[in-house]
Every structure is written in C-alpha cells, then in structure tokens.
Design a protein around this motif. Structure first.
Motif, mmCIF file in Angstrom:
data_model
loop_
_atom_site.group_PDB
_atom_site.id
_atom_site.type_symbol
_atom_site.label_atom_id
_atom_site.label_comp_id
_atom_site.label_asym_id
_atom_site.label_seq_id
_atom_site.Cartn_x
_atom_site.Cartn_y
_atom_site.Cartn_z
ATOM 1 N N ALA A 20 0.804 -1.223 0.000
ATOM 2 C CA ALA A 20 0.000 0.000 0.000
ATOM 3 C C ALA A 20 0.840 1.278 0.000
ATOM 4 O O ALA A 20 0.294 2.379 -0.119
ATOM 5 N N LYS A 21 2.160 1.130 0.078
ATOM 6 C CA LYS A 21 3.025 2.312 0.136
ATOM 7 C C LYS A 21 2.766 3.219 -1.068
ATOM 8 O O LYS A 21 2.797 2.789 -2.212
ATOM 9 N N GLY A 22 2.477 4.477 -0.771
ATOM 10 C CA GLY A 22 2.219 5.453 -1.810
ATOM 11 C C GLY A 22 0.819 5.380 -2.411
ATOM 12 O O GLY A 22 0.464 6.192 -3.255
ATOM 13 N N ILE A 23 0.024 4.407 -1.973
ATOM 14 C CA ILE A 23 -1.325 4.241 -2.509
ATOM 15 C C ILE A 23 -2.375 4.601 -1.470
ATOM 16 O O ILE A 23 -3.345 5.295 -1.769
ATOM 17 N N ALA A 24 -2.166 4.138 -0.248
ATOM 18 C CA ALA A 24 -3.143 4.371 0.812
ATOM 19 C C ALA A 24 -2.445 4.517 2.152
ATOM 20 O O ALA A 24 -1.362 3.961 2.359
ATOM 21 N N LYS A 25 -3.070 5.285 3.042
ATOM 22 C CA LYS A 25 -2.564 5.395 4.409
ATOM 23 C C LYS A 25 -3.036 4.152 5.154
ATOM 24 O O LYS A 25 -4.238 3.886 5.244
ATOM 25 N N VAL A 26 -2.103 3.369 5.661
ATOM 26 C CA VAL A 26 -2.436 2.096 6.300
ATOM 27 C C VAL A 26 -2.742 2.323 7.774
ATOM 28 O O VAL A 26 -1.858 2.614 8.573
ATOM 29 N N THR A 27 -4.015 2.165 8.105
ATOM 30 C CA THR A 27 -4.474 2.330 9.483
ATOM 31 C C THR A 27 -4.897 0.976 10.058
ATOM 32 O O THR A 27 -5.069 0.007 9.317
ATOM 33 N N SER A 28 -5.106 0.939 11.356
ATOM 34 C CA SER A 28 -5.554 -0.308 11.983
ATOM 35 C C SER A 28 -6.932 -0.704 11.464
ATOM 36 O O SER A 28 -7.220 -1.892 11.321
ATOM 37 N N ASN A 29 -7.775 0.264 11.152
ATOM 38 C CA ASN A 29 -9.097 -0.060 10.601
ATOM 39 C C ASN A 29 -8.980 -0.692 9.212
ATOM 40 O O ASN A 29 -9.685 -1.654 8.905
#
Length: 146
Positions: A20-29
């Motif tokens: 997901a790097k550079g595509i989306a902010k990776v959150t716990s949700n």
C-alpha cells in the motif's frame, strides 16, 4: 504445538503495508478489514512491530510504514516481536520435578538437549525466511492466479 496466529496476522499486515506504500494510508481499521481481525488486535500487533523497530506508525491519524527494508526483516524477527517467550514457548516441559518418581525428577534434564536442538532448527529456518521472500511469493501468486 502451533505458532500463534498473531505471527501470520503480522505478516499479512506487513505485506499489506508494503503493497500500500504510496497508494493508501495504512491504518488499523484498514488492516482490520483486510485481515478480518478486530482493530484492537491489529493495534496490539502494530505496537509490538513498532517496538521491535520494524515499522513506524504516525501519531494521531495513523499510517503505518516499514522502517526496515523487507529483505532485512526475518520471519524470526516478526515472530519474536509478537511472542515474548519466543520459540522456547513452542515446546514445553510439564512441571513434575517435585514428585518421588525418578522419571519425573529427571525428565527436564532428558528433554533439554533435544528440545534445544529443535528450537535451534526452528529459529534457523525462520531466520532464513525474509519478509521480502514472502512479498515476492505474494506478488508471484497475484500475477499468476490459478
């Protein structure tokens, strides 16, 4: 005897973070949706991975990122980040030293050497697997579906 599912969940999260790097902010949700695990479980896993120095997590709004190259992260590092007792917890010896039976009094000594040999083999095998090799396997599978 089983390696806890926390390890596979952590690998899932780490591969997701990488992809997901550079595509989306990776959150716990987001990781919770991907893994099917409760966000609290994910936060605990991320906290352990952060404490081990494998990821960073932005304060406030979140956003996990790898802080070590995937080729430098081993499966053993991931596992020990999540399991404080490490592989020594995989094989246990029942407590029975206080019994009058000579077998009970000496079984720990009998099992220590073979159990340590098994633990060393498991550690060596886990150290030979990197996050990068698992990412490569994931990408190969995604590119060539059944």
């Amino acid at each position: 005897m089983q390696i806890s599912m926390k390890c596979s969940i952590a690998v899932h999260c780490l591969i997701f973070i990488h992809e997901a790097k550079g595509i989306a902010k990776v959150t716990s949700n987001l990781l919770s949706e991907s893994t099917g695990c409760n966000p609290v479980v994910i936060r605990n896993i991320l906290s352990a991975l952060k404490k081990a120095g494998l990821i960073t997590v932005a304060r406030g709004t979140g956003g996990a990122e790898l802080c070590v190259a995937p080729s430098q992260i081993t499966l053993y590092q991931i596992y020990t980040a999540l399991e404080p007792d490490g592989i020594t917890s995989l094989i246990g010896i029942h407590p029975c030293e206080g019994r009058s039976c000579p077998v009970a009094q000496n079984i720990r000594k009998v099992l220590q050497k073979p159990y340590h040999k098994i633990e060393d083999s498991i550690k060596e095998a886990m150290e030979s697997v990197t996050l990068q090799s698992m990412i490569d396997e994931f990408e190969d599978i995604v590119q060539t579906p059944d």
